[in-house]
Write an enzyme that holds these catalytic residues in place. Structure first.
Site, PDB file in Angstrom:
ATOM      1  N   CYS A 115      31.667  -3.800  23.893  1.00 11.40           N
ATOM      2  CA  CYS A 115      30.595  -2.797  23.953  1.00 11.40           C
ATOM      3  C   CYS A 115      30.635  -1.821  22.781  1.00 11.40           C
ATOM      4  CB  CYS A 115      30.650  -2.041  25.258  1.00 11.40           C
ATOM      5  SG  CYS A 115      30.615  -3.125  26.678  1.00 11.40           S
ATOM      6  N   HIS A 255      26.505   4.427  24.641  1.00  9.41           N
ATOM      7  CA  HIS A 255      26.574   3.113  25.285  1.00  9.41           C
ATOM      8  C   HIS A 255      26.251   3.278  26.773  1.00  9.41           C
ATOM      9  CE1 HIS A 255      27.753  -0.684  26.749  1.00  9.41           C
ATOM     10  NE2 HIS A 255      28.923  -0.291  27.235  1.00  9.41           N
ATOM     11  N   ASN A 285      24.283  -2.618  31.836  1.00  6.92           N
ATOM     12  CA  ASN A 285      25.145  -2.577  30.655  1.00  6.92           C
ATOM     13  C   ASN A 285      24.920  -3.849  29.842  1.00  6.92           C
ATOM     14  OD1 ASN A 285      27.252  -2.743  28.824  1.00  6.92           O
ATOM     15  ND2 ASN A 285      28.849  -2.153  30.266  1.00  6.92           N
TER      16      ASN A 285
HETATM   17  N1  ACO Z   1      29.058  -2.358  46.255  1.00  2.00           N
HETATM   18  C1  ACO Z   1      29.697  -1.742  47.258  1.00  2.00           C
HETATM   19  N2  ACO Z   1      30.968  -1.347  47.192  1.00  2.00           N
HETATM   20  C2  ACO Z   1      31.637  -1.617  46.053  1.00  2.00           C
HETATM   21  C3  ACO Z   1      31.028  -2.273  44.975  1.00  2.00           C
HETATM   22  C4  ACO Z   1      29.684  -2.657  45.108  1.00  2.00           C
HETATM   23  N3  ACO Z   1      29.003  -3.278  44.128  1.00  2.00           N
HETATM   24  N4  ACO Z   1      31.940  -2.396  43.975  1.00  2.00           N
HETATM   25  C5  ACO Z   1      33.084  -1.849  44.422  1.00  2.00           C
HETATM   26  N5  ACO Z   1      32.896  -1.379  45.691  1.00  2.00           N
HETATM   27  C6  ACO Z   1      33.856  -0.716  46.559  1.00  2.00           C
HETATM   28  C7  ACO Z   1      35.287  -1.025  46.206  1.00  2.00           C
HETATM   29  O1  ACO Z   1      35.687  -2.248  46.801  1.00  2.00           O
HETATM   30  C8  ACO Z   1      36.016   0.163  46.788  1.00  2.00           C
HETATM   31  O2  ACO Z   1      36.165  -0.035  48.172  1.00  2.00           O
HETATM   32  P1  ACO Z   1      37.528   0.408  48.927  1.00  2.00           P
HETATM   33  O3  ACO Z   1      37.575   1.907  48.728  1.00  2.00           O
HETATM   34  O4  ACO Z   1      37.279  -0.020  50.300  1.00  2.00           O
HETATM   35  O5  ACO Z   1      38.621  -0.304  48.206  1.00  2.00           O
HETATM   36  C9  ACO Z   1      35.018   1.314  46.601  1.00  2.00           C
HETATM   37  O6  ACO Z   1      33.745   0.695  46.378  1.00  2.00           O
HETATM   38  C10 ACO Z   1      35.337   2.206  45.428  1.00  2.00           C
HETATM   39  O7  ACO Z   1      35.669   1.380  44.307  1.00  2.00           O
HETATM   40  P2  ACO Z   1      35.918   2.002  42.885  1.00  2.00           P
HETATM   41  O8  ACO Z   1      36.267   0.888  41.956  1.00  2.00           O
HETATM   42  O9  ACO Z   1      36.844   3.153  43.001  1.00  2.00           O
HETATM   43  O10 ACO Z   1      34.460   2.548  42.561  1.00  2.00           O
HETATM   44  P3  ACO Z   1      34.033   3.458  41.371  1.00  2.00           P
HETATM   45  O11 ACO Z   1      33.413   4.688  41.882  1.00  2.00           O
HETATM   46  O12 ACO Z   1      35.141   3.591  40.354  1.00  2.00           O
HETATM   47  O13 ACO Z   1      32.888   2.612  40.687  1.00  2.00           O
HETATM   48  C11 ACO Z   1      32.593   1.155  38.825  1.00  2.00           C
HETATM   49  C12 ACO Z   1      33.167   1.304  40.221  1.00  2.00           C
HETATM   50  C13 ACO Z   1      31.092   1.373  38.907  1.00  2.00           C
HETATM   51  C14 ACO Z   1      32.892  -0.230  38.328  1.00  2.00           C
HETATM   52  C15 ACO Z   1      33.227   2.228  37.915  1.00  2.00           C
HETATM   53  O14 ACO Z   1      34.625   2.193  38.039  1.00  2.00           O
HETATM   54  C16 ACO Z   1      32.880   2.035  36.471  1.00  2.00           C
HETATM   55  O15 ACO Z   1      31.748   2.181  36.063  1.00  2.00           O
HETATM   56  N6  ACO Z   1      33.873   1.749  35.634  1.00  2.00           N
HETATM   57  C17 ACO Z   1      33.655   1.606  34.209  1.00  2.00           C
HETATM   58  C18 ACO Z   1      32.933   0.329  33.936  1.00  2.00           C
HETATM   59  C19 ACO Z   1      32.618   0.237  32.481  1.00  2.00           C
HETATM   60  O16 ACO Z   1      32.279   1.205  31.857  1.00  2.00           O
HETATM   61  N7  ACO Z   1      32.746  -0.915  31.926  1.00  2.00           N
HETATM   62  C20 ACO Z   1      32.524  -0.982  30.517  1.00  2.00           C
HETATM   63  C21 ACO Z   1      32.405  -2.324  30.184  1.00  2.00           C
HETATM   64  S1  ACO Z   1      32.167  -2.309  28.486  1.00  2.00           S
HETATM   65  C22 ACO Z   1      32.512  -3.819  27.832  1.00  2.00           C
HETATM   66  O17 ACO Z   1      33.242  -3.885  26.887  1.00  2.00           O
HETATM   67  C23 ACO Z   1      31.944  -5.051  28.452  1.00  2.00           C
END
Ligand code: ACO
Length: 343
Positions: A115, A255, A285
């Site tokens: 990214c 981004h 994304n």
């Molecule tokens: N729907 C419902 N529940 C979900 C989902 C979903 N799609 N995904 C995860 N959950 C659940 C998890 O299982 C967890 O449940 P639990 O508490 O029972 O274990 C709960 O939601 C919380 O999970 P977290 O991972 O703590 O959720 P968070 O608020 O951190 O959000 C997310 C997750 C959106 C992925 C976030 O961590 C994020 O955006 N991270 C950065 C991602 C990013 O920027 N990636 C860049 C990629 S760039 C590249 O190079 C490709």
């Protein structure tokens, strides 16, 4: 070597017409529109059909940028594609795009830094032009993340989309490039990676495919923490190098990975929401494509004015990060398509 300034002469983008909505994801996975919207800000993303390679969506974006610049493909001296979803392991997708543009012989190469690809590419392309190596470089961020996503994994399936954005960067009397700050730390590559398909894990097997080890794996919480920290750090350094105060940044074009990450970075910069470019609700994304698509849309909406200071900032797999401070030249009109031939 000649020293010159650099400017963006043209900008364009393209997203394939297929759309994957939160409602679609609700039918595929244990998730909800409410969860996705509040945790990420995403509502829908575009997805290319399987017969359309990354080079095809890159090509449409490239043609739009070339038209926007008022030039022809033969006027380009170099083609760079930032992507982690190339057509082939090799040759570089940039070579394919060059051939499709009808300019075989023009140097072409890919940048593979996830990214952060557009930020790295903007720095490299600007440096090549400012030092007189090339007069005009086509830089494209193009991705089909849908090909490497595990649609059984709700923590990643909801995040990514396909698309391409492109800029033509050319030498200029005035210099738009104000500063750049880039970084990478490969100590923990498994925080965001595809395990098999490269040389580390041995030949890809039928079992790897059955267990989806050929798809993206992400430690979301770790990446989130890192993203907020590095976006702020990179922003501070780039602005200091450019001798620009945060209040003098006209537009933040980040981004588009998560609305909450963007909001945290904007809050740190004290940027009012109307000066932060966000289109994550419509595209998700799109990795290396997200910043040039956001730029192209902002130009198309007529929002950028001559002399505006833009801060581009991003992060991604590597882990990697970067920021570029840029002074906009106001004579550019964007060209774009959401349902061109590719897609
Ligand atoms: N729907 C419902 N529940 C979900 C989902 C979903 N799609 N995904 C995860 N959950 C659940 C998890 O299982 C967890 O449940 P639990 O508490 O029972 O274990 C709960 O939601 C919380 O999970 P977290 O991972 O703590 O959720 P968070 O608020 O951190 O959000 C997310 C997750 C959106 C992925 C976030 O961590 C994020 O955006 N991270 C950065 C991602 C990013 O920027 N990636 C860049 C990629 S760039 C590249 O190079 C490709």
């Amino acid at each position: 070597m000649n020293q010159s300034g650099v400017r963006i002469a043209g900008v364009g983008h393209h997203v394939p017409k297929g759309i994957l909505t939160n409602a679609d994801l609700e039918r595929m996975l244990d998730t909800s529109d409410e969860w996705i919207t509040t945790r990420t800000g995403m509502k829908e993303r575009h997805v290319a059909t399987v017969d359309v390679p990354t080079s095809d969506i890159a090509l449409v974006a490239a043609r739009n940028a070339i038209a926007s610049a008022g030039i022809e493909a033969k006027d380009l001296d170099c083609v760079i594609v930032a992507t982690v979803t190339p057509d082939y392991q090799f040759p570089a997708t940039a070579c394919i795009v060059g051939a499709k543009l009808g300019i075989p012989g023009v140097p072409a190469f890919d940048i593979s830094i996830a990214c952060s690809g557009f930020i790295y590419g903007l720095t490299v392309a600007s440096s090549l032009v400012r030092t007189g190596v090339f007069k005009r470089v086509l830089l494209i961020g193009a991705e089909e993340l849908s090909r490497i996503i595990n649609y059984d994994d709700r923590s990643t399936a909801i995040l990514f989309g396909d698309g391409a954005g492109a800029v033509v960067i050319e030498s200029s009397e005035h210099d738009s490039f104000l500063s750049s700050e880039l970084g990478a730390d490969g100590s923990n590559p498994k925080n965001l990676y595809v395990e098999v398909g490269g040389t580390a894990a041995g030949p890809i097997s039928a079992e790897d495919i059955a267990t989806k080890r050929n798809k993206v794996v992400m430690n979301g919480r770790e990446v989130f923490r890192f993203a907020v920290t590095k976006m702020i750090e990179a922003t501070n350094i780039a602005l200091e190098r450019a001798n620009v105060a945060p209040r003098d940044v006209t537009w933040l074009i980040p981004h588009q990975a998560n609305r909450r990450i963007i909001d945290a970075a904007a809050k740190h910069l004290d940027m009012p929401p109307e000066r932060v470019v966000i289109n994550i609700d419509r595209y998700g994304n799109t990795s290396a494509a997200s910043i040039p698509i956001a730029l192209s849309e902002t130009v198309a909406a007529g929002k950028l004015k001559d002399g505006d200071v833009i801060l581009f900032v991003g992060f991604g797999g590597g882990l990697s990060w970067g920021a570029v401070a840029w002074r906009w030249n106001g004579d550019v009109k964007a060209a774009f398509s959401t349902n061109g031939k590719a897609g």
